[in-house]
Design a protein around this motif. Structure first.
Motif, PDB file in Angstrom:
ATOM      1  N   ILE A   1      14.020  -0.949  39.136  1.00 13.36           N
ATOM      2  CA  ILE A   1      14.343  -1.882  40.393  1.00 13.36           C
ATOM      3  C   ILE A   1      13.812  -1.516  41.619  1.00 13.36           C
ATOM      4  CG2 ILE A   1      16.592  -1.533  40.386  1.00 13.36           C
ATOM      5  CD1 ILE A   1      14.904  -5.189  40.611  1.00 13.36           C
ATOM      6  N   LEU A   2      14.387  -0.050  41.948  1.00 16.99           N
ATOM      7  CA  LEU A   2      14.153   0.473  42.855  1.00 16.99           C
ATOM      8  C   LEU A   2      12.458   0.715  43.195  1.00 16.99           C
ATOM      9  CD1 LEU A   2      16.989   3.602  42.947  1.00 16.99           C
ATOM     10  CD2 LEU A   2      16.653   1.243  44.124  1.00 16.99           C
ATOM     11  N   GLY A   3      11.752   1.115  42.151  1.00 17.05           N
ATOM     12  CA  GLY A   3      10.190   1.201  42.169  1.00 17.05           C
ATOM     13  C   GLY A   3       9.837  -0.349  42.679  1.00 17.05           C
TER      14      GLY A   3
ATOM     15  N   ARG B   1      11.332  -6.853  28.556  1.00 22.11           N
ATOM     16  CA  ARG B   1      11.241  -8.145  28.221  1.00 22.11           C
ATOM     17  C   ARG B   1      12.846  -8.782  28.305  1.00 22.11           C
ATOM     18  NH1 ARG B   1       6.237  -9.736  27.869  1.00 22.11           N
ATOM     19  NH2 ARG B   1       4.665  -8.157  27.711  1.00 22.11           N
ATOM     20  N   ILE B   2      12.829  -9.761  28.707  1.00 26.45           N
ATOM     21  CA  ILE B   2      14.086 -10.615  28.715  1.00 26.45           C
ATOM     22  C   ILE B   2      13.717 -11.814  28.063  1.00 26.45           C
ATOM     23  CG2 ILE B   2      16.155 -11.324  30.033  1.00 26.45           C
ATOM     24  CD1 ILE B   2      15.324  -9.199  32.194  1.00 26.45           C
TER      25      ILE B   2
ATOM     26  N   ILE C   1      11.036  -9.191  34.440  1.00 24.45           N
ATOM     27  CA  ILE C   1      11.838  -9.844  35.561  1.00 24.45           C
ATOM     28  C   ILE C   1      10.455 -10.143  36.658  1.00 24.45           C
ATOM     29  CG2 ILE C   1      12.302  -7.570  36.435  1.00 24.45           C
ATOM     30  CD1 ILE C   1      14.761  -8.795  37.946  1.00 24.45           C
ATOM     31  N   ILE C   2       9.790  -9.282  36.503  1.00 24.48           N
ATOM     32  CA  ILE C   2       8.753  -9.458  37.560  1.00 24.48           C
ATOM     33  C   ILE C   2       7.779 -10.844  37.128  1.00 24.48           C
ATOM     34  CG2 ILE C   2       6.192  -8.526  38.200  1.00 24.48           C
ATOM     35  CD1 ILE C   2       7.058  -5.880  37.196  1.00 24.48           C
ATOM     36  N   VAL C   3       7.693 -11.080  36.051  1.00 23.76           N
ATOM     37  CA  VAL C   3       6.877 -12.738  35.973  1.00 23.76           C
ATOM     38  C   VAL C   3       8.099 -13.686  36.297  1.00 23.76           C
ATOM     39  CG1 VAL C   3       6.245 -14.007  34.072  1.00 23.76           C
ATOM     40  CG2 VAL C   3       5.716 -11.625  33.965  1.00 23.76           C
ATOM     41  N   TYR C   4       9.370 -13.432  35.942  1.00 27.34           N
ATOM     42  CA  TYR C   4      10.283 -14.533  36.301  1.00 27.34           C
ATOM     43  C   TYR C   4      10.486 -14.544  37.931  1.00 27.34           C
ATOM     44  CZ  TYR C   4      11.948 -14.357  31.331  1.00 27.34           C
ATOM     45  OH  TYR C   4      11.742 -14.444  30.055  1.00 27.34           O
TER      46      TYR C   4
ATOM     47  N   ILE D   1       4.970  -0.270  36.620  1.00 25.95           N
ATOM     48  CA  ILE D   1       6.346  -0.518  35.887  1.00 25.95           C
ATOM     49  C   ILE D   1       6.209  -1.828  35.019  1.00 25.95           C
ATOM     50  CG2 ILE D   1       7.595   0.855  37.604  1.00 25.95           C
ATOM     51  CD1 ILE D   1       8.549  -1.533  38.982  1.00 25.95           C
ATOM     52  N   GLY D   2       5.351  -2.656  35.722  1.00 22.23           N
ATOM     53  CA  GLY D   2       5.299  -3.976  34.836  1.00 22.23           C
ATOM     54  C   GLY D   2       4.929  -3.674  33.387  1.00 22.23           C
TER      55      GLY D   2
END
Length: 420
Positions: free
Chosen positions: A174-176, A240-241, A261-264, A327-328
């Motif tokens: 998340i910091l990245g 993945r969530i 989370i990137i996709v969401y 990171i994705g």
């Protein structure tokens, strides 16, 4: 003498690009079926082993299905011509349905005797389209504000580099992600300063920034990241969530709701940009400074300040898109790993007609075309490998040259504003 009234018939400006293009591709598809008929069946796998609801495989006869698709394409091309004749333009839904049917027909023909994993094909397309969508959103915001954002490529690359380094050092993806947004904003700030404050040609500044970021990240990769890869270039991947219930929907569940989370965030970003741009005061001001800055100035809108802050916002969104490359996917940073995605995103902005939803659809189309070539290679399709490599770019030409119709950029796009 009294003036002759202008009739509605004369007032309609027709664009025949869409029906002509659809007609040409329909004819080409028919020629393909006649010249190279294939026997057997094609299987479409609709579920994965992890799905809670298992759908049976769909097996269809190759030539019968392909000819049915051809007939539907003929009807859609004719419908497009009818709408152009009646109202002057072809509806977007006709193009979307046409593309879907064309893909089904072509896949049925190309994968004769093989199995197409539909969830895998669609999920891979989403993965390839995500950075394009973020870049396109950044491009739409910048150009709606009147600044041509050629530097999307540099913003994506800066985001990918920064996300890899920061997540490697902190072990916190998340910091990245936050660092990538900041890096994208820095690149955008340079663009905004030179384009808005110093009135330098925006295209030139964008090209120079792309070259600068490419060279700088390449140098740092060779001199810093490679010798210290274990510390600086081992990015932590987002998990993945799966979303409860939604992730269990057949076909769409694994594709849309078992993501990172990137996709969401991307789903939310597309909705927010669209609603904000066309239904809020922020969007009204944004479009005003891009269409008629003089009029915006007269009602008290600070044109250059509005442009500056929106270019920074666009850079942050594009920088976030760069996180997909590192990171994705949990991949170490490498030189020029964005591979021109920023320029494809810019193309999506243009043939998406500077609309966030249409630009997103354009990015999804290009992502699908890119993943389709991988899928056809895996199943051993008879389509020549050279054609498959060209496929994403042929799709781009198809959309740009034939489907979009007449596009008009914001009136003040690329034009610096000098008060008074």
């Amino acid at each position: 003498m009294p003036e002759t009234p202008v009739t509605a018939e004369k007032a309609i400006l027709r664009s025949w690009k869409a029906p002509v293009a659809l007609g040409i591709f329909t004819v080409l598809f028919g020629i393909l079926l006649l010249a190279s008929p294939r026997n057997g069946v094609t299987t479409f796998r609709l579920s994965t082993q992890a799905d809670a609801i298992q759908l049976p495989d769909l097996t269809v006869p190759v030539m019968a299905t392909a000819w049915v698709c051809f007939a539907l394409l003929v009807l859609l091309a004719a419908a497009s011509a009818y709408f152009v004749r009646a109202v002057g333009r072809s509806p977007l839904w006709i193009v979307i349905v046409y593309i879907v049917i064309f893909v089904v027909g072509f896949l049925t023909w190309a994968a004769s005797g093989a199995t197409i994993p539909v969830p895998g094909l669609l999920a891979g397309s989403i993965a390839l389209a995500v950075p394009l969508i973020y870049g396109a959103l950044g491009g739409v915001i910048g150009e709606r504000a009147g600044v041509v954002n050629i530097a999307i490529e540099g913003q994506l690359l800066a985001g990918a580099f920064t996300a890899a380094v920061v997540s490697s050092l902190t072990q916190q993806p998340i910091l990245g992600l936050l660092a990538a947004m900041f890096a994208g904003m820095l690149v955008a700030a340079v663009l905004a300063a030179f384009a808005i404050k110093y009135l330098v040609d925006q295209v030139i500044v964008g090209v120079v920034l792309n070259v600068l970021v490419t060279g700088l990240t390449g140098f740092l990769f060779s001199q810093v990241l490679q010798p210290n890869a274990a510390t600086l270039n081992t990015p932590v991947r987002f998990d993945r969530i799966p979303i409860p219930l939604l992730s269990d929907i057949p076909v769409l569940g694994p594709v849309l709701f078992r993501q990172t989370i990137i996709v969401y965030i991307m789903y939310v970003a597309v909705a927010l940009v669209y609603v904000g741009m066309f239904h809020t005061r922020w969007g009204l001001r944004l479009r005003a400074v891009g269409e008629h800055p003089q009029a915006a100035d007269t009602v008290g809108i600070k044109v250059n300040a509005t442009r500056f802050w929106n270019v920074l916002l666009a850079g942050a969104i594009a920088g976030l898109g760069g996180t997909v490359f590192t990171i994705g996917n949990g991949i170490a940073f490498n030189k020029e790993m964005t591979a021109g995605a920023g320029f494809i995103a810019l193309a999506a902005v243009i043939f998406g007609q500077w609309d966030p939803i249409k630009a997103t659809l354009a990015a999804l189309l290009f992502g699908f075309a890119s993943n389709l070539q991988n899928t056809l290679s895996v199943i051993g399709s008879p389509v020549p490998s050279e054609f498959m490599l060209m496929l994403p770019y042929l799709v781009t030409i198809f959309v740009v040259a034939g489907v979009v119709g007449k596009s008009r950029a914001p009136a003040a796009d690329g034009k610096p504003y000098i008060k008074g």
